[in-house]
Design an enzyme around this catalytic site. Structure first.
Site, PDB file in Angstrom:
ATOM      1  N   GLU A  72      39.082  34.524  51.603  1.00  0.00           N
ATOM      2  CA  GLU A  72      40.194  35.361  52.077  1.00  0.00           C
ATOM      3  C   GLU A  72      39.941  35.918  53.478  1.00  0.00           C
ATOM      4  O   GLU A  72      40.861  36.433  54.121  1.00  0.00           O
ATOM      5  CB  GLU A  72      40.456  36.494  51.079  1.00  0.00           C
ATOM      6  CG  GLU A  72      39.479  37.648  51.108  1.00  0.00           C
ATOM      7  CD  GLU A  72      38.183  37.407  50.347  1.00  0.00           C
ATOM      8  OE1 GLU A  72      37.416  38.375  50.186  1.00  0.00           O
ATOM      9  OE2 GLU A  72      37.943  36.253  49.917  1.00  0.00           O
ATOM     10  N   CYS A 107      31.990  35.533  45.982  1.00  0.00           N
ATOM     11  CA  CYS A 107      30.901  36.431  46.358  1.00  0.00           C
ATOM     12  C   CYS A 107      30.159  36.908  45.099  1.00  0.00           C
ATOM     13  O   CYS A 107      29.570  36.102  44.402  1.00  0.00           O
ATOM     14  CB  CYS A 107      31.417  37.575  47.220  1.00  0.00           C
ATOM     15  SG  CYS A 107      30.084  38.438  48.121  1.00  0.00           S
ATOM     16  N   HIS A 122      33.559  34.501  51.527  1.00  0.00           N
ATOM     17  CA  HIS A 122      34.869  35.109  51.291  1.00  0.00           C
ATOM     18  C   HIS A 122      35.972  34.209  51.867  1.00  0.00           C
ATOM     19  O   HIS A 122      36.239  34.272  53.066  1.00  0.00           O
ATOM     20  CB  HIS A 122      34.946  36.489  51.948  1.00  0.00           C
ATOM     21  CG  HIS A 122      34.112  37.520  51.269  1.00  0.00           C
ATOM     22  ND1 HIS A 122      34.585  38.262  50.212  1.00  0.00           N
ATOM     23  CD2 HIS A 122      32.830  37.913  51.478  1.00  0.00           C
ATOM     24  CE1 HIS A 122      33.624  39.086  49.806  1.00  0.00           C
ATOM     25  NE2 HIS A 122      32.552  38.887  50.548  1.00  0.00           N
TER      26      HIS A 122
END
Length: 202
Positions: A185, A80, A183
């Protein structure tokens, strides 16, 4: 051991949790000495561009990261804001980025108001060339995005494009340097596979 750079801009626990799920130990640190001994680094981040630059310099991490990435050539994954900081600079701020990737960060500006800013949600990636980052990746990989600015790459380091009104560079890769605008994650099995490949293939 993966070293996650903590410069106080973002939730790093979710990245560490995802790495734990793939059986990889990681360390979250803002200690320059620990980063000096790192063999692989993740540079996360959310928020404003200039704030990110200032924070990295405040914690004496800027020069350390330049040494690790440009001289020692350790693998680094920017996420990001972390990916945008790999670039030369941003329309969002006045400070220069690392400049490791020949790219400028630009703001989404749509005349077509059906496209909202920020770009939030799941979207697909269109791979431009082969990469270890996508080894054995699931079909039709999609990732979770939250951003108002995007990378506009000026060389051949663009690895994948994502379409949001127009195609923009959502992944960059240049030798040991990787940046993803989304992202991983937060991207379920697709993000987990991408992180696993970064850990095991680089």
């Amino acid at each position: 051991m993966i070293t996650i750079v903590d410069y106080k801009v973002g939730n790093l626990g979710s990245i560490q949790n995802m790495l734990k799920k793939i059986g990889t130990k990681s360390e979250i640190t803002s200690d320059p000495d620990k980063i000096k001994s790192a063999t692989k680094v993740i540079l996360p981040g959310v928020g404003a561009y200039d704030s990110g630059v200032k924070s990295l310099k405040k914690y004496d991490l800027w020069d350390v990261l330049n040494e690790k990435v440009l001289v020692e050539k350790i693998p680094i994954l920017g996420i990001c804001l972390g990916s945008q900081l790999l670039c030369k600079g941003s329309e969002e701020g006045e400070l220069k980025g690392f400049g490791w990737i020949n790219a400028e960060v630009k703001k989404f500006d749509f005349k077509d108001k059906t496209f909202k800013v920020p770009h939030i949600g799941w979207n697909y990636t269109n791979l431009q060339r082969q990469s270890k980052l996508f080894k054995d990746m699931y079909d039709e990989p999609k990732f979770y995005f939250v951003h108002s600015f995007y990378m506009d790459v000026d060389d051949d380091s663009g690895l994948a494009e994502t379409t949001y009104s127009f195609g923009f560079d959502s992944i960059v890769e240049k030798e040991n340097i990787i940046g993803v605008q989304f992202h991983p994650e937060k991207s379920h099995k697709f993000g987990m596979k991408l992180l696993e490949n970064f850990v095991r293939e680089y």
